[in-house]
Design a protein around this motif. Sequence first.
Motif, PDB file in Angstrom:
ATOM      1  N   ALA A 405     -26.720 -84.795 -24.027  1.00 20.67           N
ATOM      2  CA  ALA A 405     -25.455 -83.998 -23.323  1.00 20.67           C
ATOM      3  C   ALA A 405     -26.262 -83.115 -22.297  1.00 20.67           C
ATOM      4  O   ALA A 405     -25.737 -82.930 -21.157  1.00 20.67           O
ATOM      5  CB  ALA A 405     -24.902 -83.065 -24.425  1.00 20.67           C
ATOM      6  N   LEU A 406     -27.278 -82.586 -22.605  1.00 27.98           N
ATOM      7  CA  LEU A 406     -27.692 -81.609 -21.484  1.00 27.98           C
ATOM      8  C   LEU A 406     -28.497 -82.443 -20.290  1.00 27.98           C
ATOM      9  O   LEU A 406     -28.246 -82.252 -19.031  1.00 27.98           O
ATOM     10  CB  LEU A 406     -29.130 -81.116 -22.107  1.00 27.98           C
ATOM     11  CG  LEU A 406     -28.850 -79.583 -23.164  1.00 27.98           C
ATOM     12  CD1 LEU A 406     -29.914 -79.396 -23.902  1.00 27.98           C
ATOM     13  CD2 LEU A 406     -28.395 -78.683 -22.190  1.00 27.98           C
ATOM     14  N   ALA A 407     -29.257 -83.975 -20.647  1.00 28.29           N
ATOM     15  CA  ALA A 407     -29.581 -84.620 -19.333  1.00 28.29           C
ATOM     16  C   ALA A 407     -28.220 -85.020 -18.776  1.00 28.29           C
ATOM     17  O   ALA A 407     -28.303 -85.336 -17.360  1.00 28.29           O
ATOM     18  CB  ALA A 407     -30.132 -85.836 -20.043  1.00 28.29           C
ATOM     19  N   ALA A 409     -25.612 -83.479 -18.210  1.00 28.91           N
ATOM     20  CA  ALA A 409     -25.086 -82.271 -17.306  1.00 28.91           C
ATOM     21  C   ALA A 409     -25.934 -82.108 -15.939  1.00 28.91           C
ATOM     22  O   ALA A 409     -25.666 -81.393 -14.988  1.00 28.91           O
ATOM     23  CB  ALA A 409     -25.374 -81.053 -18.066  1.00 28.91           C
ATOM     24  N   PHE A 410     -27.257 -82.674 -15.909  1.00 29.50           N
ATOM     25  CA  PHE A 410     -28.136 -82.822 -14.755  1.00 29.50           C
ATOM     26  C   PHE A 410     -28.530 -84.151 -14.439  1.00 29.50           C
ATOM     27  O   PHE A 410     -29.766 -84.574 -14.517  1.00 29.50           O
ATOM     28  CB  PHE A 410     -29.306 -81.678 -15.016  1.00 29.50           C
ATOM     29  CG  PHE A 410     -28.749 -80.455 -15.182  1.00 29.50           C
ATOM     30  CD1 PHE A 410     -28.688 -79.535 -14.427  1.00 29.50           C
ATOM     31  CD2 PHE A 410     -28.704 -80.025 -16.515  1.00 29.50           C
ATOM     32  CE1 PHE A 410     -28.048 -78.271 -14.499  1.00 29.50           C
ATOM     33  CE2 PHE A 410     -28.319 -78.906 -17.014  1.00 29.50           C
ATOM     34  CZ  PHE A 410     -28.217 -77.810 -15.822  1.00 29.50           C
ATOM     35  N   PRO A 411     -27.591 -85.026 -13.915  1.00 37.85           N
ATOM     36  CA  PRO A 411     -27.964 -86.468 -13.746  1.00 37.85           C
ATOM     37  C   PRO A 411     -28.982 -86.708 -12.799  1.00 37.85           C
ATOM     38  O   PRO A 411     -29.623 -87.890 -12.928  1.00 37.85           O
ATOM     39  CB  PRO A 411     -26.541 -87.050 -13.599  1.00 37.85           C
ATOM     40  CG  PRO A 411     -25.768 -85.805 -12.603  1.00 37.85           C
ATOM     41  CD  PRO A 411     -26.280 -84.567 -13.466  1.00 37.85           C
ATOM     42  N   ASP A 412     -29.034 -85.828 -11.845  1.00 37.07           N
ATOM     43  CA  ASP A 412     -30.216 -86.152 -10.769  1.00 37.07           C
ATOM     44  C   ASP A 412     -31.711 -85.801 -11.321  1.00 37.07           C
ATOM     45  O   ASP A 412     -32.626 -85.851 -10.601  1.00 37.07           O
ATOM     46  CB  ASP A 412     -29.921 -85.545  -9.326  1.00 37.07           C
ATOM     47  CG  ASP A 412     -28.493 -86.202  -8.902  1.00 37.07           C
ATOM     48  OD1 ASP A 412     -28.275 -87.195  -9.058  1.00 37.07           O
ATOM     49  OD2 ASP A 412     -27.865 -85.356  -8.520  1.00 37.07           O
ATOM     50  N   ALA A 413     -31.873 -85.165 -12.510  1.00 33.94           N
ATOM     51  CA  ALA A 413     -33.003 -84.685 -12.924  1.00 33.94           C
ATOM     52  C   ALA A 413     -33.727 -85.460 -13.732  1.00 33.94           C
ATOM     53  O   ALA A 413     -33.114 -86.159 -14.401  1.00 33.94           O
ATOM     54  CB  ALA A 413     -32.940 -83.201 -13.548  1.00 33.94           C
ATOM     55  N   GLN A 414     -35.031 -85.715 -13.837  1.00 30.01           N
ATOM     56  CA  GLN A 414     -35.787 -86.190 -14.778  1.00 30.01           C
ATOM     57  C   GLN A 414     -35.910 -85.696 -15.991  1.00 30.01           C
ATOM     58  O   GLN A 414     -36.520 -84.643 -16.109  1.00 30.01           O
ATOM     59  CB  GLN A 414     -37.167 -86.500 -14.206  1.00 30.01           C
ATOM     60  CG  GLN A 414     -37.951 -87.686 -14.976  1.00 30.01           C
ATOM     61  CD  GLN A 414     -39.422 -87.587 -14.664  1.00 30.01           C
ATOM     62  OE1 GLN A 414     -39.890 -87.032 -13.557  1.00 30.01           O
ATOM     63  NE2 GLN A 414     -40.415 -88.535 -15.382  1.00 30.01           N
TER      64      GLN A 414
END
Length: 437
Positions: A405-407, A409-414
């Motif tokens: 869920a956290l990932a 929320a920041f789809p462009d982050a690795q």
Amino acid sequence: MIKTALHFLIATTAPAGAATSMTYCAIDFGTSNSAVALPEGESIRLAPVEGEALTLPTAVFFNTDEDNQSYGRAALEAYIDGFDGRLMRSMKSILGSPLADQSTDLGDGSAIKYTDVITLFLQHLKQKAQALATEPITRAVLGRPVFFVDDDPRADNMAQKQLEACAHAIGLREIHFQYEPIAAAFDYEARLTHEGLVLVADIGGGTSDFSLVRVGPERAKHLDRKRDVLAHYGVHVAGTDFDRRVELGTILRELGYQSIDPEGRELPNRVYFDLATWHLINTVYGPKRVGELQLMRHLYTDVRHHERLMRVVDRRLGHALTAHAEEAKIDVAAGGATEIDMEEVEEALRIAFDESQLIDAGKEEMRRIVEAAQETVRRAGVATGDVGAVYFTGGSTGLKFLSDALAAAFPDAQPVFGDRLASVATGLGIYARRVFA
């Protein structure tokens, strides 16, 4: 006996005339797990704190049968083995609360202050570091959550002062604090070859903390990193809250939680909330409370629920039930299903539990944690797409549905996963080296 031992310990941990060239350590005192780091040559190492293990559960068992204390896994094993005494876990969560300066019964007529329990545990960690040090350890960096207490600056400040007083009591003269997610950023930064913007998600047992930090090999050379910390935020929601939801939603329903009385009203729920909260469990066992619960039998349309509740109270099984909930959460954390064995309450009583139930039980906690991560980035004035990586640390990042869920929320982050239990301690050690060396 406990108080005498504690007073002797405090009086002898800082010998007069200690060497001026003092060594130092870094202590990660966590809600669920703890570790201690110290310098080794040009690097940082974690001290073995239980056998060869580099982390240990934050737990103390006061064994009144044998008049001693045990720590970590040994504490949990002694409790499970049936020795009489008092098991203490999640002690960090009482800092800043009215409970911190109160005493708790050990089960043999003696009592100890909650802050003295924390002092004993910190001393245990320091002794493990001291075994590897060549000089007395009198300086330390301690980790702290972004907020010990949500939305209450006064209580939050009090919590840090209480922890600092416990550290002074074990002979630490110079103490620095560092936010735990920032410490994790230092650990992440140590392996980078380029500059970037990282959102550190430190989700442990008691708090979910986030920091947005600029990191990179050139920035790592500077002691003052204030300009690199763009924002930090957190909520007092984490692993033990998921445990509590699991216990309420499964185990305690078999004891009558949310059942309806003959008048069509929900049964009083205070006893169930107390049984699902580590530091309140022992309050259920007092004679007055037990008498009140016995008189409630007529309210139960299913008398088996009342009988099970009274067995739990009479046999003092509250901590065992909470441990069952935590084990069930861990068993299904990565997907799958399990059964919660309730044999000690009633023969052949077992409760099915799967990932969908875990997600449903923790959906409110998950929402609050994700919103806290998003709020951190908003406070920094940074666009979501500018976050280069989300660095996961803390035991509760092992909950796949939560890290997913956290990932998302920041789809462009690795998404990058550190050592869930040790990266904060390592980062605190890196910071300690910069401060003291």
